[in-house]
Design an enzyme around this catalytic site. Structure first.
Site, PDB file in Angstrom:
ATOM      1  N   THR A 206       1.216  -1.367   0.227  1.00  0.00           N
ATOM      2  CA  THR A 206       0.483   0.494  -0.257  1.00  0.00           C
ATOM      3  C   THR A 206       0.851   1.150   0.566  1.00  0.00           C
ATOM      4  O   THR A 206       1.983   1.339   0.972  1.00  0.00           O
ATOM      5  CB  THR A 206      -1.180  -0.124   1.076  1.00  0.00           C
ATOM      6  OG1 THR A 206      -2.143  -1.316   1.281  1.00  0.00           O
ATOM      7  CG2 THR A 206      -1.816   1.403   1.370  1.00  0.00           C
ATOM      8  N   ARG A 234     -14.500  -8.027   0.184  1.00  0.00           N
ATOM      9  CA  ARG A 234     -13.768  -7.142   0.951  1.00  0.00           C
ATOM     10  C   ARG A 234     -12.892  -5.883   0.858  1.00  0.00           C
ATOM     11  O   ARG A 234     -12.107  -5.773   0.584  1.00  0.00           O
ATOM     12  CB  ARG A 234     -12.252  -8.213   1.457  1.00  0.00           C
ATOM     13  CG  ARG A 234     -11.154  -7.646   2.512  1.00  0.00           C
ATOM     14  CD  ARG A 234     -10.206  -7.085   1.946  1.00  0.00           C
ATOM     15  NE  ARG A 234      -9.004  -7.436   3.370  1.00  0.00           N
ATOM     16  CZ  ARG A 234      -8.695  -6.400   3.254  1.00  0.00           C
ATOM     17  NH1 ARG A 234      -8.273  -5.593   2.594  1.00  0.00           N
ATOM     18  NH2 ARG A 234      -7.573  -5.939   4.386  1.00  0.00           N
ATOM     19  N   GLY A 236      -9.974  -2.504   3.034  1.00  0.00           N
ATOM     20  CA  GLY A 236      -9.337  -2.889   4.381  1.00  0.00           C
ATOM     21  C   GLY A 236      -8.977  -1.681   4.705  1.00  0.00           C
ATOM     22  O   GLY A 236     -10.218  -0.968   5.231  1.00  0.00           O
ATOM     23  N   THR A 257      -0.624   1.442   6.858  1.00  0.00           N
ATOM     24  CA  THR A 257       0.054   0.351   6.423  1.00  0.00           C
ATOM     25  C   THR A 257       0.170  -1.087   6.967  1.00  0.00           C
ATOM     26  O   THR A 257       0.794  -0.862   7.833  1.00  0.00           O
ATOM     27  CB  THR A 257       1.159   0.406   4.442  1.00  0.00           C
ATOM     28  OG1 THR A 257       1.231  -0.907   4.364  1.00  0.00           O
ATOM     29  CG2 THR A 257       2.418   0.477   5.771  1.00  0.00           C
ATOM     30  N   GLY A 258      -0.902  -1.844   6.656  1.00  0.00           N
ATOM     31  CA  GLY A 258      -0.724  -3.433   7.071  1.00  0.00           C
ATOM     32  C   GLY A 258      -1.420  -4.239   7.243  1.00  0.00           C
ATOM     33  O   GLY A 258      -2.455  -4.031   6.366  1.00  0.00           O
TER      34      GLY A 258
HETATM   35  N1  ASP Z   1      -3.668  -2.433   4.688  1.00  0.00           N
HETATM   36  C1  ASP Z   1      -4.509  -2.613   3.276  1.00  0.00           C
HETATM   37  C2  ASP Z   1      -5.096  -3.659   3.306  1.00  0.00           C
HETATM   38  O1  ASP Z   1      -6.049  -4.303   4.562  1.00  0.00           O
HETATM   39  C3  ASP Z   1      -2.809  -3.334   2.913  1.00  0.00           C
HETATM   40  C4  ASP Z   1      -1.822  -3.187   2.999  1.00  0.00           C
HETATM   41  O2  ASP Z   1      -1.471  -1.919   3.602  1.00  0.00           O
HETATM   42  O3  ASP Z   1      -0.365  -3.625   2.488  1.00  0.00           O
HETATM   43  O4  ASP Z   1      -6.783  -3.589   2.764  1.00  0.00           O
END
Ligand code: ASP
Length: 343
Positions: A206, A234, A236, A257-258
């Site tokens: 992300t 889905r 996020g 991010t995560g």
């Molecule tokens: N936070 C993002 C999600 O869960 C993914 C990411 O940050 O890598 O969609």
């Protein structure tokens, strides 16, 4: 009596000394005229996984992106412009899980989520599950500025993007070999593990940006393709205001991010701001508390990821609990920092 006065004196000296020490720790850094931080995702980013050549490619793209925002800010432009235009560079690159490089869903499509927030007005815009908008961060901004709403999804969001004159592309534009192979790997791993494999094996990349401009306005933005192999529409944390993105001129601007499900449950971005607002924590303390203590306290520490953030004084923070996070900062002196691994 004399003994009691002596003990009281000792006690008062200790507490006043302690206070002084705390004040030193708490003392805000000198106010920066402006500053900017970006991320390109957190995850298992280890030196041994990245060839020198690839490391240089990531560094060059992070630098190219942050310099776009820096140039806007140094010339007196707004933090919102800096955030949007910086994220365009990352969305247009296939290196990251956003825009062009978005990961694939279980149905072999690419579905984008994005959000943006203006710390001055607390106005915000977000889009979820779009398949044809080239730069989802611009859609989020258009929703913020040209609609009476905050969040649009799917075909309605795409129709709005078209009406706003944003660039619409054939979904094939988002095909990349890298993301498609990642989908195949995740699906295969699930078969091998009799469907017990965690679908979050390949979720990172992300992008996000936070900025403080010369007028003292903070802004934050985040853009993503979500998680490889995601299903059922889905969504996020990235398009959720307060989880993936938050900005408030009184406190800070944050982009996360995560693992999105955990970031939503912990309301990460707003929680950092709230710790500053209600508990007087510094930005560094607040980010550390949320990323290193609160997130890991959910479900035995599965909530991995990180944040970038800036406070109203221009202090910059990059806090993550993963092996690495693609990140870069620039301050008003033009100093550039680029990081990938934990140290
Ligand atoms: N936070 C993002 C999600 O869960 C993914 C990411 O940050 O890598 O969609």
């Amino acid at each position: 009596m004399q003994k009691a006065i002596f003990l009281l004196f000792i006690f008062l000296s200790i507490t006043s000394c302690k206070k002084k020490v705390e004040n030193v720790v708490e003392a805000p850094n000198q106010k920066a005229e402006f500053s900017i931080v970006i991320h390109g995702g957190a995850g298992t980013i280890l030196r041994e996984h990245l060839s020198t050549e690839n490391e240089a490619i990531y560094r060059a793209k992070l630098e190219e992106a942050i310099r776009v925002g820096y140039n806007i800010l140094v010339n007196g432009g707004s933090s919102i412009d800096a955030v949007e235009k910086t994220i365009h560079v990352l969305e247009d690159s296939s290196l990251f899980n956003a825009g062009k490089g978005a990961v694939f869903t279980n149905a072999e499509t690419n579905e984008h989520d994005a959000s943006i927030m203006d710390g001055k007005t607390l106005n915000a815009g977000a889009s979820a599950g779009t398949k044809t908008v080239k730069n989802p961060i611009s859609l989020a901004r258009a929703i913020m500025e040209h609609s009476p709403h905050v969040m649009f999804s799917g075909s309605g969001a795409e129709q709005f993007a078209e009406e706003q004159g944003l660039t619409i592309v054939d979904p094939k534009y988002f095909f990349t070999e890298k993301s498609f192979n990642a989908l195949k790997r995740v699906k295969q791993a699930q078969v091998n593990a009799h469907y017990n494999t965690n679908i979050n094996d390949s979720k990172f990349g992300t992008v996000g940006c936070v900025a403080l401009d010369k007028d003292g306005n903070l802004a934050a933005g985040t853009s993503t393709g979500g998680m490889t192999n995601k299903r059922w529409g889905r969504i996020g944390d990235s398009p959720i205001i307060g989880a993936g993105t938050y900005a408030n001129n009184n406190t800070c601007a944050v982009s996360s991010t995560g693992w999105g499900e955990y970031f939503i449950r912990a309301m990460v971005a707003h929680d950092i701001s709230a710790l500053m607002e209600y508990k007087n924590l510094s930005l560094a303390e607040a980010a550390k508390e949320v990323i290193q203590n609160k997130l890991p306290s959910l479900d035995d520490g599965q909530g991995d990821g990180g944040v970038i953030a800036i406070d109203k004084l221009g202090n910059m923070v990059m806090e993550f609990n993963t092996a690495g996070m693609f990140r870069a900062t620039m301050n008003d002196k033009g100093d550039l920092y680029i990081g990938m691994f934990a140290n």
